[in-house]
Structure formats: C-alpha cells, structure tokens
Write a protein that holds these residues in place. Structure first.
Motif, mmCIF file in Angstrom:
data_model
loop_
_atom_site.group_PDB
_atom_site.id
_atom_site.type_symbol
_atom_site.label_atom_id
_atom_site.label_comp_id
_atom_site.label_asym_id
_atom_site.label_seq_id
_atom_site.Cartn_x
_atom_site.Cartn_y
_atom_site.Cartn_z
ATOM 1 N N HIS A 193 0.829 -1.204 0.000
ATOM 2 C CA HIS A 193 0.000 0.000 0.000
ATOM 3 C C HIS A 193 0.871 1.265 0.000
ATOM 4 O O HIS A 193 0.504 2.275 -0.615
ATOM 5 C CB HIS A 193 -0.934 -0.003 1.210
ATOM 6 C CG HIS A 193 -2.154 -0.854 1.007
ATOM 7 N ND1 HIS A 193 -3.421 -0.330 0.898
ATOM 8 C CD2 HIS A 193 -2.297 -2.194 0.868
ATOM 9 C CE1 HIS A 193 -4.294 -1.312 0.725
ATOM 10 N NE2 HIS A 193 -3.631 -2.451 0.703
ATOM 11 N N ALA A 194 2.006 1.229 0.697
ATOM 12 C CA ALA A 194 2.912 2.381 0.691
ATOM 13 C C ALA A 194 3.498 2.604 -0.703
ATOM 14 O O ALA A 194 3.570 3.743 -1.185
ATOM 15 C CB ALA A 194 4.031 2.166 1.715
ATOM 16 N N LEU A 195 3.909 1.526 -1.360
ATOM 17 C CA LEU A 195 4.440 1.644 -2.724
ATOM 18 C C LEU A 195 3.357 2.127 -3.691
ATOM 19 O O LEU A 195 3.619 2.979 -4.549
ATOM 20 C CB LEU A 195 4.981 0.292 -3.182
ATOM 21 C CG LEU A 195 6.228 -0.221 -2.440
ATOM 22 C CD1 LEU A 195 6.512 -1.666 -2.814
ATOM 23 C CD2 LEU A 195 7.434 0.651 -2.738
ATOM 24 N N SER A 196 2.149 1.609 -3.526
ATOM 25 C CA SER A 196 1.050 2.019 -4.400
ATOM 26 C C SER A 196 0.668 3.480 -4.185
ATOM 27 O O SER A 196 0.262 4.176 -5.122
ATOM 28 C CB SER A 196 -0.165 1.127 -4.171
ATOM 29 O OG SER A 196 0.094 -0.204 -4.556
ATOM 30 N N SER A 197 0.789 3.951 -2.939
ATOM 31 C CA SER A 197 0.458 5.352 -2.658
ATOM 32 C C SER A 197 1.401 6.295 -3.388
ATOM 33 O O SER A 197 0.986 7.358 -3.871
ATOM 34 C CB SER A 197 0.505 5.614 -1.151
ATOM 35 O OG SER A 197 1.827 5.558 -0.651
ATOM 36 N N LYS A 198 2.673 5.899 -3.497
ATOM 37 C CA LYS A 198 3.631 6.716 -4.239
ATOM 38 C C LYS A 198 3.333 6.692 -5.730
ATOM 39 O O LYS A 198 3.396 7.719 -6.413
ATOM 40 C CB LYS A 198 5.057 6.228 -3.972
ATOM 41 C CG LYS A 198 5.552 6.490 -2.565
ATOM 42 C CD LYS A 198 5.583 7.970 -2.257
ATOM 43 C CE LYS A 198 6.094 8.251 -0.874
ATOM 44 N NZ LYS A 198 6.047 9.694 -0.527
ATOM 45 N N ALA A 199 2.989 5.514 -6.227
ATOM 46 C CA ALA A 199 2.656 5.409 -7.651
ATOM 47 C C ALA A 199 1.375 6.173 -7.970
ATOM 48 O O ALA A 199 1.268 6.820 -9.014
ATOM 49 C CB ALA A 199 2.509 3.939 -8.034
ATOM 50 N N LYS A 200 0.411 6.112 -7.067
ATOM 51 C CA LYS A 200 -0.856 6.801 -7.282
ATOM 52 C C LYS A 200 -0.676 8.311 -7.308
ATOM 53 O O LYS A 200 -1.370 9.025 -8.041
ATOM 54 C CB LYS A 200 -1.832 6.405 -6.173
ATOM 55 C CG LYS A 200 -3.256 6.881 -6.390
ATOM 56 C CD LYS A 200 -4.173 6.346 -5.296
ATOM 57 C CE LYS A 200 -5.613 6.770 -5.537
ATOM 58 N NZ LYS A 200 -6.520 6.245 -4.474
ATOM 59 N N ASP A 201 0.262 8.825 -6.521
ATOM 60 C CA ASP A 201 0.532 10.264 -6.469
ATOM 61 C C ASP A 201 1.557 10.705 -7.507
ATOM 62 O O ASP A 201 2.009 11.859 -7.471
ATOM 63 C CB ASP A 201 1.020 10.653 -5.073
ATOM 64 C CG ASP A 201 -0.047 10.459 -4.010
ATOM 65 O OD1 ASP A 201 -1.229 10.417 -4.377
ATOM 66 O OD2 ASP A 201 0.317 10.343 -2.824
ATOM 67 N N SER A 202 1.954 9.790 -8.368
ATOM 68 C CA SER A 202 2.997 10.067 -9.377
ATOM 69 C C SER A 202 4.287 10.530 -8.707
ATOM 70 O O SER A 202 4.986 11.419 -9.201
ATOM 71 C CB SER A 202 2.505 11.133 -10.380
ATOM 72 O OG SER A 202 1.353 10.678 -11.054
ATOM 73 N N SER A 203 4.581 9.917 -7.562
ATOM 74 C CA SER A 203 5.777 10.282 -6.795
ATOM 75 C C SER A 203 6.799 9.157 -6.801
ATOM 76 O O SER A 203 7.563 8.993 -5.847
ATOM 77 C CB SER A 203 5.391 10.619 -5.351
ATOM 78 O OG SER A 203 4.515 11.715 -5.300
ATOM 79 N N ILE A 204 6.781 8.360 -7.844
ATOM 80 C CA ILE A 204 7.741 7.271 -7.985
ATOM 81 C C ILE A 204 8.514 7.461 -9.273
ATOM 82 O O ILE A 204 7.962 7.872 -10.292
ATOM 83 C CB ILE A 204 7.027 5.899 -7.941
ATOM 84 C CG1 ILE A 204 8.044 4.767 -7.890
ATOM 85 C CG2 ILE A 204 6.083 5.737 -9.114
ATOM 86 C CD1 ILE A 204 7.418 3.421 -7.589
ATOM 87 N N MET A 205 9.817 7.175 -9.212
ATOM 88 C CA MET A 205 10.689 7.359 -10.363
ATOM 89 C C MET A 205 11.604 6.143 -10.475
ATOM 90 O O MET A 205 12.064 5.612 -9.468
ATOM 91 C CB MET A 205 11.527 8.630 -10.189
ATOM 92 C CG MET A 205 12.477 8.928 -11.337
ATOM 93 S SD MET A 205 13.496 10.383 -11.002
ATOM 94 C CE MET A 205 12.229 11.657 -10.875
ATOM 95 N N VAL A 206 11.834 5.704 -11.704
ATOM 96 C CA VAL A 206 12.708 4.564 -11.953
ATOM 97 C C VAL A 206 13.934 5.047 -12.721
ATOM 98 O O VAL A 206 13.812 5.712 -13.746
ATOM 99 C CB VAL A 206 11.989 3.459 -12.752
ATOM 100 C CG1 VAL A 206 12.918 2.253 -12.934
ATOM 101 C CG2 VAL A 206 10.701 3.042 -12.068
ATOM 102 N N ILE A 207 15.110 4.726 -12.184
ATOM 103 C CA ILE A 207 16.350 5.065 -12.870
ATOM 104 C C ILE A 207 17.100 3.777 -13.185
ATOM 105 O O ILE A 207 16.870 2.732 -12.579
ATOM 106 C CB ILE A 207 17.236 6.026 -12.045
ATOM 107 C CG1 ILE A 207 17.580 5.429 -10.690
ATOM 108 C CG2 ILE A 207 16.560 7.359 -11.862
ATOM 109 C CD1 ILE A 207 18.506 6.294 -9.868
ATOM 110 N N ASP A 208 17.995 3.863 -14.126
ATOM 111 C CA ASP A 208 18.695 2.679 -14.609
ATOM 112 C C ASP A 208 19.572 2.080 -13.512
ATOM 113 O O ASP A 208 19.386 0.939 -13.091
ATOM 114 C CB ASP A 208 19.526 3.047 -15.839
ATOM 115 C CG ASP A 208 20.102 1.822 -16.511
ATOM 116 O OD1 ASP A 208 19.632 0.716 -16.205
ATOM 117 O OD2 ASP A 208 21.023 1.962 -17.341
ATOM 118 N N THR A 209 20.536 2.848 -13.033
ATOM 119 C CA THR A 209 21.438 2.384 -11.981
ATOM 120 C C THR A 209 21.782 3.558 -11.059
ATOM 121 O O THR A 209 21.638 4.731 -11.437
ATOM 122 C CB THR A 209 22.748 1.808 -12.554
ATOM 123 O OG1 THR A 209 23.407 2.821 -13.341
ATOM 124 C CG2 THR A 209 22.482 0.572 -13.388
ATOM 125 N N CYS A 210 22.267 3.227 -9.880
ATOM 126 C CA CYS A 210 22.760 4.228 -8.919
ATOM 127 C C CYS A 210 24.241 3.987 -8.689
ATOM 128 O O CYS A 210 24.661 3.526 -7.619
ATOM 129 C CB CYS A 210 21.996 4.132 -7.595
ATOM 130 S SG CYS A 210 20.305 4.696 -7.663
#
Length: 214
Positions: free
Chosen positions: A112-129
């Motif tokens: 639910h925490a991960l989904s809340s970020k996705a729902k708010d468009s507050s998630i970002m995917v980057i290739d590598t760190c």
C-alpha cells in the motif's frame, strides 16, 4: 503499470513494467500504514528510561519526626514519593516497547505504501545508482536535473559505495538497499526512486513472501 526509466544524466533508458498487485492498489489503507509505522517506531524506541523507586533512593530510613506532638502527619523515612528527593511513584521502567504485528499486515502495508507513491505520481525509476567517484556536487546537479529534492532512493542488492558517500551529504536524501525497503522511510520522503534492479528485488521479495505463506 508501465513507467519510463531514466539515467542519472536524465537520458531515457526505456520502460519498465511494475506489478499492479504491488504498485497499482487503488484503495490505500491508511489504517494499515499507521499500524505498521507505529510498529516500526516502537521497535526503534530504546526503552532505557528509568526513574528510581522508593526502595532505590539513597536516603536515610530514620524516622524524620516524632510520632506525636508535631501537629503533622506521622511520617517515617524521607524516601517516600511525597518528599523532595524521594522515590518516584509509578515512574518509567526499563522495558521494550516492541509489539507484534502479523507478517501479512506488514506485507500489505508495504504494498500500500508503494502504491500510494505510484498513485501520487511520486515514484521514479532510474537505470542504476552508480558513480565513478564520490562527488557530491555532481550528484546534486544530477538530482536537480531530475527534479529530486526530497527522496528515498532504493538501490540494488548493495548500495554503490561512491553513490552512498556522495549522497550522504545531501539533505532530505536517503539511500537504502532493496532489503532495507520499509514503510516508514517510504512515507517520510516525498519521492520514491528505485533502480531496475530494485524493482526486480521488490517483486522477488513479495513472491518469496507469498510462497512462504502458501
């Protein structure tokens, strides 16, 4: 759910599919999130607070006044809680504040925490760190170009040492390996940044928990 993948330089690096069962929950259960955050913070609490009781105060036990004739109460030793310097009645004791929370609830709260970020468009995917050198100045500029100001960054199985050293001097930026992903740190930061390796690790973590439950 499909999200665009970017590099630290801001370039496009393709797309990635995220599991809707983990990142696509529509009805976010705030009560489950609250229970899990409370459980996490209770486990972190040291519980080393301590007050001396009447039996632990180092004062004389001699009777302070005569039994009769003073016009006052018939007091005994001065280590009673009513006297200055006496023991503390019902004071705090050394104890653990931890309490149990079912694994099923903890797993649900993480989704639910991960989904809340996705729902708010507050998630970002980057290739590598990964960085070639631990230069904070360059990483600050990279974050600025990506629009990252207050974020939890989930790396792969291990955090790149140069990246960790460069990021630790930047305020409001937390870096964790995928094994350290938790509800409290997700919610306390505005943006969740995950790598492609972390996305695979999160799915494997939920698949493993599902297999264990079965």
């Amino acid at each position: 759910m499909e999200l665009a993948v970017k590099t630290l330089a801001g370039d496009a690096a393709g797309n990635i599919d995220l599991d809707d069962a983990i990142f696509g929950i529509d009805e976010i259960r705030g009560d489950i999130l609250q229970r899990t955050v409370r459980w996490q913070l209770a486990r972190r609490q040291a519980g080393t607070h301590k007050a001396k009781s009447r039996s632990e105060v180092n004062r004389t036990t001699k009777k302070s006044i005569k039994q009769k004739g003073s016009g006052g109460a018939r007091h005994g030793s001065r280590n009673a809680p009513i006297f200055v310097g006496g023991g503390i009645a019902h004071g705090p004791r050394v104890r653990s504040h931890a309490h149990d929370l079912p694994k099923k609830i903890r797993k649900m709260a993480l989704a639910h925490a991960l989904s809340s970020k996705a729902k708010d468009s507050s998630i970002m995917v980057i290739d590598t760190c990964e960085l070639d050198s631990p230069k904070t100045k360059g990483l600050i500029q990279a974050f600025k170009d990506l629009g990252i100001e207050n974020a939890l960054i989930i790396s792969g199985t291990e955090v790149n040492e140069n990246f960790a050293r460069a990021a630790r001097n930047i305020p409001n930026i937390d870096v964790l390996p995928v094994a350290g992903l938790n509800v409290y740190d997700i919610l306390r930061r505005r943006t969740l940044v995950i790598t492609k390796e972390a996305a695979e690790g999160i799915k494997a973590r939920f698949d493993g928990a599902k297999a264990e439950a079965e």
